[in-house]
Enzyme design. Sequence first.
Site, PDB file in Angstrom:
ATOM      1  N   CYS A  63       0.803  -1.225   0.000  1.00 37.06           N
ATOM      2  CA  CYS A  63       0.000   0.000   0.000  1.00 37.06           C
ATOM      3  C   CYS A  63       0.831   1.268   0.000  1.00 37.06           C
ATOM      4  O   CYS A  63       0.322   2.355  -0.271  1.00 37.06           O
ATOM      5  CB  CYS A  63      -0.944  -0.004   1.199  1.00 37.06           C
ATOM      6  SG  CYS A  63      -2.010  -1.464   1.271  1.00 37.06           S
ATOM      7  N   HIS A  70      -3.178   6.937   3.661  1.00 40.50           N
ATOM      8  CA  HIS A  70      -3.672   5.686   3.081  1.00 40.50           C
ATOM      9  C   HIS A  70      -5.053   5.379   3.644  1.00 40.50           C
ATOM     10  O   HIS A  70      -5.265   5.418   4.868  1.00 40.50           O
ATOM     11  CB  HIS A  70      -2.695   4.557   3.400  1.00 40.50           C
ATOM     12  CG  HIS A  70      -3.158   3.215   2.976  1.00 40.50           C
ATOM     13  ND1 HIS A  70      -3.670   2.961   1.721  1.00 40.50           N
ATOM     14  CD2 HIS A  70      -3.199   2.023   3.637  1.00 40.50           C
ATOM     15  CE1 HIS A  70      -3.998   1.683   1.626  1.00 40.50           C
ATOM     16  NE2 HIS A  70      -3.723   1.097   2.779  1.00 40.50           N
ATOM     17  N   ASN A  85     -10.334   0.231   0.671  1.00 38.17           N
ATOM     18  CA  ASN A  85      -8.877   0.219   0.592  1.00 38.17           C
ATOM     19  C   ASN A  85      -8.453  -0.346  -0.763  1.00 38.17           C
ATOM     20  O   ASN A  85      -8.625  -1.529  -1.032  1.00 38.17           O
ATOM     21  CB  ASN A  85      -8.323  -0.638   1.736  1.00 38.17           C
ATOM     22  CG  ASN A  85      -6.810  -0.756   1.734  1.00 38.17           C
ATOM     23  OD1 ASN A  85      -6.143  -0.313   0.812  1.00 38.17           O
ATOM     24  ND2 ASN A  85      -6.273  -1.369   2.775  1.00 38.17           N
TER      25      ASN A  85
END
Length: 315
Positions: free
Chosen positions: A108, A242, A272
């Site tokens: 990520c 994030h 996500n």
Amino acid sequence: MKIIGTGSVLPKKVVTNEMLSEFLDTSDEWIYTRTGIKTRHVISDEKLEDMAVEAAKKALDDAGMSAADLDFIICSNVVNEYITPSLSCIIQGGIGATCPCIDINCACAGFIYAVEMAESFYAAGKVKNVLIVCAEEPTRMTSWEDRRVCVLFGDGAGAAVLTEGDNIKGVKLSSASATDKLYQIRSLEPTPYATKEEQNIPLQMKGQDVFKFAVKASSGDITYLMDKLGMKAGDVDHFLLHQANMRIINTIASFLGQPSEKFPTNIEDHGNSSSACCPILLDECKRKGILKKGETVVMSAFGAGFVSGALVMEW
């Protein structure tokens, strides 16, 4: 360097929490209160490589640049249907570029790792214009029978074009090996000689461990950078984090002592999307007029590995 163009693409299929509750032992309340997610975009008939190419073209258009002007392409991707060739090579052909390209898998945190790589190439005098594309389909990594994991993710692609400038003020990358906390394993093609046991294991996550790492790593990376640059949290206009979990974002905001208004989010309707989170959020904030010229922006991300990264830039 500086970012002069952004672009993003989301799959057209929107999956609500209510839709998930039709085949999972879950509910909108259970998911939303624990994650902050209401809906997510999930790949149906799209191909990830096509979404990546479209996001790249949008970023180039936004930058007023052609693919022929690019000196390097960096693609952040965890998994896609191609083992080889690399996704960056497919993007290169899709946009008509001829420059070198490379894939990275930094989970990520891929966008921030890619920015640091671009900065390093630029500082070495190797490049002037770099395209970063983050294209991810984490919904293909999870078991859709595991209500703890599959509800968290969405798919998407985000891109940014960087060129010479002095807007990237600092980048901090971190790693701490903890492979048992967040992982997926897939078996490879058999050979007449392989005797080891192999298995396919969908994405596994130890939620509390990931939460603790995310908060500690993100807060630590940001604090380190601000101290190095002689800044305080109050000097920052926007924190683009994030989009993994709303509780994580709120905890980091509390640690930094900053109001929630400084932390724009899209997790509620995106979920996500791994490394694509940061460039998608950046593109949406830019197009909504949230980011103003001269403002200070901090980006931070964290993911499997564990890896994390933060950057400070002037918009």
